[in-house]
Every structure is written in structure tokens, then in C-alpha cells.
Design an enzyme around this catalytic site. Structure first.
Site, PDB file in Angstrom:
ATOM      1  CB  SER A  96      37.658  24.726   3.699  1.00 30.47           C
ATOM      2  OG  SER A  96      36.693  24.577   4.719  1.00 30.47           O
ATOM      3  CD  GLU A 130      34.671  30.150   1.664  1.00 29.21           C
ATOM      4  OE1 GLU A 130      33.636  29.591   1.257  1.00 29.21           O
ATOM      5  OE2 GLU A 130      35.425  29.617   2.500  1.00 29.21           O
ATOM      6  CG  HIS A 185      32.875  25.858   1.620  1.00 29.25           C
ATOM      7  ND1 HIS A 185      33.638  26.912   2.083  1.00 29.25           N
ATOM      8  CD2 HIS A 185      33.388  24.736   2.191  1.00 29.25           C
ATOM      9  CE1 HIS A 185      34.568  26.447   2.903  1.00 29.25           C
ATOM     10  NE2 HIS A 185      34.435  25.132   2.991  1.00 29.25           N
TER      11      HIS A 185
END
Length: 314
Positions: free
Chosen positions: A116, A214, A280
Site C-alpha cells: 500500500s 493495484e 488489498h
């Protein structure tokens, strides 16, 4: 460019647990994640940043000096065999601004794990130190804190302890967007963080790369803007070898996102595999950043051409 691979971990290794971004929102989850680490033989040491509840801004784990200091100590002190990020959020870009990379020995790579917002740090490790790192689950986050039987946790520990056994990642649920086979260096992470690094001294071009992307929790128009920026950024995608697309959860209608991914990446003339379980809100496989690999978009697999981590030292 060939990146240096850190040594694998061994039971009994002491590892640092830090935050480079936001505060840990649930200290019980952190404690549970630490217990999971101890159960497989690691000795985690929690630095100050994961214990700060947002003393400066509620979205930052302490001030920038605290986080940069924790990161620098974790990377430089030989007592720590690896560095585990407790969580992501926001703030890694601020942390990187204060890091003095000259204090870190580039010839002594350590395992660094996170995803992330931590994408910014992993990219910086490749750019500034030439290190391989791991886009993988974090100590206080889902897939890790629930315990050592969690899929995300077991996949990460298999790679950390027995890298010779992890020769490829397979993605049976993925879809081939553009067929073909490509070889290159694995790069990438969360798309919004890759885009946010453009123009900085920690952005790593995707030339000759198997680029992974992503994201999470973006409005569709914002996701479109991020992907378009990646396309338009001067020379970033020049010579990219192949593309892997992971989860884009909470980004609107999945059918809309699939159509956007097709339209934004289907015309680049390279193999593209979409819908892989990295990122995620999925049963997450750990994605190494900086290793030579072969992408088979038709066979939905990524084969490592080099062992991801070297054998443990000693």
C-alpha cells in the site's frame, strides 16, 4: 539493473517493526501480529512509530523525524535482520524526504516487507540502495494479525524462510488481457503511490520491467486519472516488458474497472495479466520487487529466474 537480494531469515532473528506512514489504528491487532511472528521463531522489536497514535496529525504515526529515524535505525543497525511495516495509510513520501541514504550500507541488504503506502519506500530501496524488497502483508493488517494459519502470513513466511522453495507465483483466477510471455525485473506496487513518485529522486522507471499495479478506495475517475498519468509520465513505460494487474477493490463497479484496465493497458504491445491475488482485500501472495522473472500471461504465472532471497547468512 541487477538489484541485491537480502538473505533469508532464520528462526531467532530479531526484526524491527516500524511505521513509515499512518498510525496503527488497533493496538490489539498489532499485538496479535507480533504474537504470530513469535510463533514462527522471529523476535520482533517494536519501535516508537507503531505506538504513536497520531500525535501530530491523526493520519501520521508521529512526526516525520520520528518515522525517518525509526526507518534509518532499522536499516542501519546490524541487530535487525529485517524490517516489517506495521501498516500503511499515508505519510511514507514525507518520511522519505528526511532519510539520509548515505548512512545505509547498500552492500548489506535487509528484508523489508510492506505494501500500500509502503510502495513508496520499496521503490526508494530499489532506487537509492539497489535492494530487492517484498510487497507483502503488514503486521497489524488483515492476513497477518489473525494468526500464523492465515494464507497471507504463511505465504510470506514460506518466502522469508525457504526462498528456494518459492519458484513461482500462480494465479488460477486471473484473466489474460494480452497474451504472451515476457522477461524482466519485477517492479511496481500500489498505482497511486507509483504515480505520486513521478518527478522525485525515488521514482524507478519501468524499462525492461514486469510492472505490477493495484489500488484500493479510489473513485473510478480518480483511478482513471492515476492510470493515465502512469501512461503519460515521460519515458516511465518506455520499454516495459509486461504488466500484472492485481486487486482494485473499492474503486467502483468491478466491470467498469475491468473495462478501464483493458483500455489503459491493452494497447501497449506487451503481455498483460489482470485480476491476480496480490494487493488489498484478497488472499494475498507476496510479490518481490526487483527480481528477474518470466511472466506467462496465457498460463497465468510468474516464474522467478533467480532465487528471490539469498540463503541465510551464517
Amino acid at each position: 539493473m541487477t538489484l541485491l537480494r537480502p538473505p533469508a531469515l532464520r528462526p531467532g532473528d530479531t526484526v524491527a517493526v516500524i511505521c513509515a506512514s499512518s498510525p496503527v489504528d488497533n493496538q490489539e491487532h498489532l499485538e496479535s501480529g507480533l504474537a504470530a511472528m513469535r510463533s514462527v521463531g522471529l523476535v520482533p522489536e517494536v519501535f516508537g512509530s507503531p505506538r504513536d497514535a497520531g500525535s501530530v496529525y491523526d493520519y501520521l504515526a508521529g512526526d516525520d523525524t520520528l518515522r525517518a529515524g525509526d526507518l534509518t535505525r532499522a536499516l542501519t543497525d546490524p541487530a535487525y535482520a529485517g524490517v516489517f511495516l506495521a501498516c500503511g495509510g499515508y505519510g511514507a513520501q514525507r518520511t522519505l524526504e528526511l532519510v539520509d541514504w548515505s548512512r545505509v550500507d547498500p552492500l548489506r541488504p535487509k528484508v523489508v516487507v510492506g505494501y500500500s503506502d509502503v510502495t513508496a519506500l520499496l521503490e526508494a530501496l530499489a532506487t537509492k540502495l539497489g535492494w530487492v524488497s517484498l510487497f507483502g502483508p503488514m503486521v497489524a493488517c488483515g492476513g497477518f494479525w489473525q494468526g500464523p494459519e492465515e494464507y497471507d502470513f504463511t505465504q510470506l513466511m514460506k518466502l522469508l524462510y525457504t526462498p528456494a522453495d518459492v519458484k513461482e507465483l500462480s494465479f488460477p483466477g486471473a484473466r489474460t488481457l494480452v497474451p504472451g510471455v515476457a522477461e524482466g525485473t519485477t517492479l511496481g506496487g500500489t498505482a497511486s503511490l507509483i504515480a505520486a513518485s513521478f518527478g522525485t529522486d525515488t521514482s524507478y522507471p519501468a524499462k525492461d520491467a514486469i510492472l505490477f499495479l493495484e489500488d484500493v478506495d479510489e473513485f473510478p475517475f480518480r483511478m482513471d486519472r492515476i492510470l493515465t498519468q502512469i501512461r503519460r509520465a515521460k519515458s516511465y513505460l518506455d520499454g516495459v516488458a509486461g504488466i500484472i494487474l492485481g486487486t482494485f477493490t473499492e474503486c467502483g463497479d468491478p466491470a467498469h474497472i475491468d473495462r478501464m484496465l483493458d483500455e489503459r493497458f491493452g494497447d501497449l504491445g506487451v503481455p498483460v495479466l489482470a485480476g491476480v491475488n496480490i494487493g488489498h482485500n484478497t488472499r494475498m501472495q507476496t510479490f518481490p520487487v526487483g527480481v528477474r522473472a518470466r511472466l506467462d500471461a496465457d498460463g497465468a504465472r510468474l516464474t522467478f529466474l533467480d532465487q528471490v532471497l539469498t540463503d541465510p547468512e551464517g
